[in-house]
Motif scaffolding. Structure first.
Motif, mmCIF file in Angstrom:
data_model
loop_
_atom_site.group_PDB
_atom_site.id
_atom_site.type_symbol
_atom_site.label_atom_id
_atom_site.label_comp_id
_atom_site.label_asym_id
_atom_site.label_seq_id
_atom_site.Cartn_x
_atom_site.Cartn_y
_atom_site.Cartn_z
ATOM 1 N N ASP A 67 13.777 -1.096 8.240
ATOM 2 C CA ASP A 67 14.417 0.024 7.542
ATOM 3 C C ASP A 67 14.257 -0.063 6.029
ATOM 4 O OD1 ASP A 67 15.205 0.967 9.990
ATOM 5 O OD2 ASP A 67 17.327 0.465 9.747
ATOM 6 N N HIS A 68 13.516 -1.064 5.543
ATOM 7 C CA HIS A 68 13.317 -1.260 4.114
ATOM 8 C C HIS A 68 11.829 -1.278 3.781
ATOM 9 C CE1 HIS A 68 17.411 -2.686 4.718
ATOM 10 N NE2 HIS A 68 17.603 -2.356 3.453
ATOM 11 N N SER A 69 11.504 -0.707 2.644
ATOM 12 C CA SER A 69 10.119 -0.697 2.178
ATOM 13 C C SER A 69 10.119 -0.932 0.672
ATOM 14 C CB SER A 69 9.446 0.637 2.515
ATOM 15 O OG SER A 69 10.110 1.701 1.856
ATOM 16 N N GLU A 70 8.922 -1.082 0.115
ATOM 17 C CA GLU A 70 8.806 -1.288 -1.321
ATOM 18 C C GLU A 70 7.833 -0.275 -1.914
ATOM 19 O OE1 GLU A 70 9.062 -5.477 -2.873
ATOM 20 O OE2 GLU A 70 8.441 -5.893 -0.799
ATOM 21 N N LYS A 71 8.191 0.206 -3.099
ATOM 22 C CA LYS A 71 7.359 1.162 -3.827
ATOM 23 C C LYS A 71 6.979 0.524 -5.161
ATOM 24 C CE LYS A 71 7.752 5.524 -6.280
ATOM 25 N NZ LYS A 71 8.712 6.550 -6.689
ATOM 26 N N VAL A 72 5.687 0.411 -5.438
ATOM 27 C CA VAL A 72 5.205 -0.222 -6.661
ATOM 28 C C VAL A 72 5.502 0.667 -7.865
ATOM 29 C CG1 VAL A 72 3.180 -1.084 -7.890
ATOM 30 C CG2 VAL A 72 3.402 -1.483 -5.428
ATOM 31 N N LEU A 73 6.150 0.073 -8.879
ATOM 32 C CA LEU A 73 6.437 0.764 -10.139
ATOM 33 C C LEU A 73 5.518 0.302 -11.256
ATOM 34 C CD1 LEU A 73 10.320 0.363 -10.121
ATOM 35 C CD2 LEU A 73 9.022 2.396 -9.484
ATOM 36 N N PHE A 74 5.118 -0.968 -11.185
ATOM 37 C CA PHE A 74 4.318 -1.583 -12.241
ATOM 38 C C PHE A 74 3.453 -2.661 -11.611
ATOM 39 C CE2 PHE A 74 3.796 -5.192 -15.139
ATOM 40 C CZ PHE A 74 3.222 -4.578 -16.239
ATOM 41 N N GLU A 75 2.187 -2.716 -12.042
ATOM 42 C CA GLU A 75 1.303 -3.769 -11.559
ATOM 43 C C GLU A 75 0.285 -4.075 -12.645
ATOM 44 O OE1 GLU A 75 -0.002 -5.055 -7.197
ATOM 45 O OE2 GLU A 75 -0.291 -2.952 -7.667
ATOM 46 N N ASP A 76 0.143 -5.365 -12.966
ATOM 47 C CA ASP A 76 -0.778 -5.821 -13.991
ATOM 48 C C ASP A 76 -1.218 -7.231 -13.606
ATOM 49 O OD1 ASP A 76 -1.930 -7.081 -16.269
ATOM 50 O OD2 ASP A 76 -0.777 -5.833 -17.630
ATOM 51 N N GLY A 77 -2.481 -7.403 -13.279
ATOM 52 C CA GLY A 77 -2.979 -8.685 -12.810
ATOM 53 C C GLY A 77 -2.762 -9.834 -13.784
ATOM 54 N N ASP A 78 -2.828 -9.556 -15.081
ATOM 55 C CA ASP A 78 -2.606 -10.594 -16.083
ATOM 56 C C ASP A 78 -1.124 -10.840 -16.331
ATOM 57 O OD1 ASP A 78 -5.353 -10.921 -16.516
ATOM 58 O OD2 ASP A 78 -5.377 -9.290 -18.000
ATOM 59 N N GLY A 79 -0.317 -9.873 -15.994
ATOM 60 C CA GLY A 79 1.117 -9.982 -16.225
ATOM 61 C C GLY A 79 1.506 -9.477 -17.597
ATOM 62 N N ALA A 80 2.716 -9.008 -17.700
ATOM 63 C CA ALA A 80 3.282 -8.538 -18.959
ATOM 64 C C ALA A 80 4.513 -9.393 -19.242
ATOM 65 C CB ALA A 80 3.660 -7.064 -18.859
#
Length: 127
Positions: A67-80
């Motif tokens: 009943d739970h899912s995740e929605k990506v808000l931010f993605e950066d391979g190097d990281g911020a």
């Protein structure tokens, strides 16, 4: 556990909203460049729960899992980098909120109260 130690200076590679099946946002899941996961949600006493995890799975209290899912808000391979983090306490000293600023994403306010979990982007970074 001091929230400053958990986030400040870390590089965040991903932020997702944790969604219940009806679309309500019930948490935020942050992944760091070092592979650590931090899950923020409200708890039964209307406080903010901060869970540090070594794996990327959602904690068992997000039940049932289907009943739970995740929605990506931010993605950066190097990281911020998290440039600042500040906790918000209620009158009894319990953690009820967190404000943090992330390069490339901006300032964020997370809160837990009688209405549940909420988060929003802020106009300025936390002091």
């Amino acid at each position: 556990m001091e929230i400053d130690d958990v986030l400040t200076g870390k590089r965040v590679t991903r932020i997702t909203e944790v969604l219940f099946e009806d679309g309500d946002v019930v948490g935020l899941h942050l992944t760091t460049a070092s592979g650590e996961h931090v899950v923020l949600t409200d708890w039964t006493d209307w406080t903010l729960r901060v869970d540090r995890r070594a794996d990327g799975r959602l904690p068992d209290y997000f039940w049932p899992p289907e009943d739970h899912s995740e929605k990506v808000l931010f993605e950066d391979g190097d990281g911020a980098e998290v440039t600042s983090a500040r906790k918000d306490l209620d009158e009894t000293g319990d953690l009820i909120g967190l404000r943090f600023a992330l390069d490339g994403f901006g300032p964020v306010a997370v809160r837990a109260d009688a209405d549940g979990f909420s988060w929003r982007r802020e106009d300025r970074p936390p002091a």
